[in-house]
Design a protein around this motif. Sequence first.
Motif, PDB file in Angstrom:
ATOM      1  N   VAL A  14       0.871  -1.177   0.000  1.00  0.00           N
ATOM      2  CA  VAL A  14       0.000   0.000   0.000  1.00  0.00           C
ATOM      3  C   VAL A  14       0.906   1.225   0.000  1.00  0.00           C
ATOM      4  O   VAL A  14       1.567   1.516   0.996  1.00  0.00           O
ATOM      5  N   VAL A  32      -9.738   4.686  -2.285  1.00  0.00           N
ATOM      6  CA  VAL A  32      -9.434   4.390  -0.877  1.00  0.00           C
ATOM      7  C   VAL A  32     -10.309   3.241  -0.378  1.00  0.00           C
ATOM      8  O   VAL A  32      -9.829   2.357   0.337  1.00  0.00           O
ATOM      9  N   ALA A  36      -8.969  -0.293   1.074  1.00  0.00           N
ATOM     10  CA  ALA A  36      -9.428  -0.841   2.358  1.00  0.00           C
ATOM     11  C   ALA A  36      -9.935  -2.271   2.181  1.00  0.00           C
ATOM     12  O   ALA A  36      -9.650  -3.147   3.011  1.00  0.00           O
ATOM     13  N   VAL A  39      -6.921  -4.540   1.823  1.00  0.00           N
ATOM     14  CA  VAL A  39      -6.282  -4.756   3.127  1.00  0.00           C
ATOM     15  C   VAL A  39      -7.061  -5.816   3.909  1.00  0.00           C
ATOM     16  O   VAL A  39      -6.467  -6.736   4.476  1.00  0.00           O
ATOM     17  N   TRP A  51       3.044  -1.242   4.366  1.00  0.00           N
ATOM     18  CA  TRP A  51       2.665   0.155   4.154  1.00  0.00           C
ATOM     19  C   TRP A  51       3.910   0.947   3.768  1.00  0.00           C
ATOM     20  O   TRP A  51       4.942   0.826   4.435  1.00  0.00           O
ATOM     21  N   TYR A  68      -1.184   8.722   6.971  1.00  0.00           N
ATOM     22  CA  TYR A  68      -2.081   7.943   6.128  1.00  0.00           C
ATOM     23  C   TYR A  68      -3.507   8.447   6.306  1.00  0.00           C
ATOM     24  O   TYR A  68      -3.854   8.956   7.372  1.00  0.00           O
ATOM     25  N   GLU A  71      -9.259   6.601   6.718  1.00  0.00           N
ATOM     26  CA  GLU A  71     -10.038   5.422   6.361  1.00  0.00           C
ATOM     27  C   GLU A  71      -9.210   4.133   6.394  1.00  0.00           C
ATOM     28  O   GLU A  71      -9.766   3.038   6.408  1.00  0.00           O
ATOM     29  N   LEU A  72      -7.894   4.263   6.374  1.00  0.00           N
ATOM     30  CA  LEU A  72      -7.009   3.098   6.373  1.00  0.00           C
ATOM     31  C   LEU A  72      -6.268   3.034   7.700  1.00  0.00           C
ATOM     32  O   LEU A  72      -5.563   3.968   8.069  1.00  0.00           O
ATOM     33  N   ARG A  74      -3.536   0.914   9.898  1.00  0.00           N
ATOM     34  CA  ARG A  74      -2.477  -0.086   9.914  1.00  0.00           C
ATOM     35  C   ARG A  74      -2.507  -0.822  11.237  1.00  0.00           C
ATOM     36  O   ARG A  74      -2.619  -0.228  12.302  1.00  0.00           O
TER      37      ARG A  74
END
Length: 189
Positions: A14, A32, A36, A39, A51, A68, A71-72, A74
């Motif tokens: 990503v 995005v 997601a 992921v 990432w 980042y 919405e994402l 890690r």
Amino acid sequence: MTTLADRPNTALLVIDVQNGVVGEAYDRDNVVANIAALVDKARAAGVEVVWVQHSSDELPRDSERWEYVPELERSDSEPVVHKAYGDSFEETTLESLLAERGIGRLVVAGAQTDECIRCTLHGAITRGYDATLVGDAHTTEDFSAYGAPPPDKVIAHTNLYWQYHTAPGRTAGTVSTADVDFAAAGSRA
């Protein structure tokens, strides 16, 4: 088919989905959301998510622009590779991280299509990796004021040429988010 010995594993890469990179990007919200979903698919299949995070004068480390997108998220167990060049391999820990995890196949998503995505794809192939681009999970800003095609054309062209990219002993290709199946044995994605 990677040319790297003893590297049977796959990773989702990503790249640079940071506030200051995708804030004005083409089709940002859909891209995005697709990232997601990727992921989630990778995690569910036990595939490593790596990432990549860019730093520059425009993206100073630890700034809001550098972070980042919200919405994402890690996971603490997922590695972050910090970079300062377009190619995620240049002067980073990416190669050693992938080697220690036995990763020879990369599934690539993120931004910007016309720089960091393209550079990393080519960097991966030249280093012996299989590299699959997720065609609806990368984006770029509109650089047409500088002579570039509109972003939708940049994305479409990158998807087209990567779909047919070849190198001895390695595979490339473009797939959609819906077609990525990390759990499938022998899957290109």
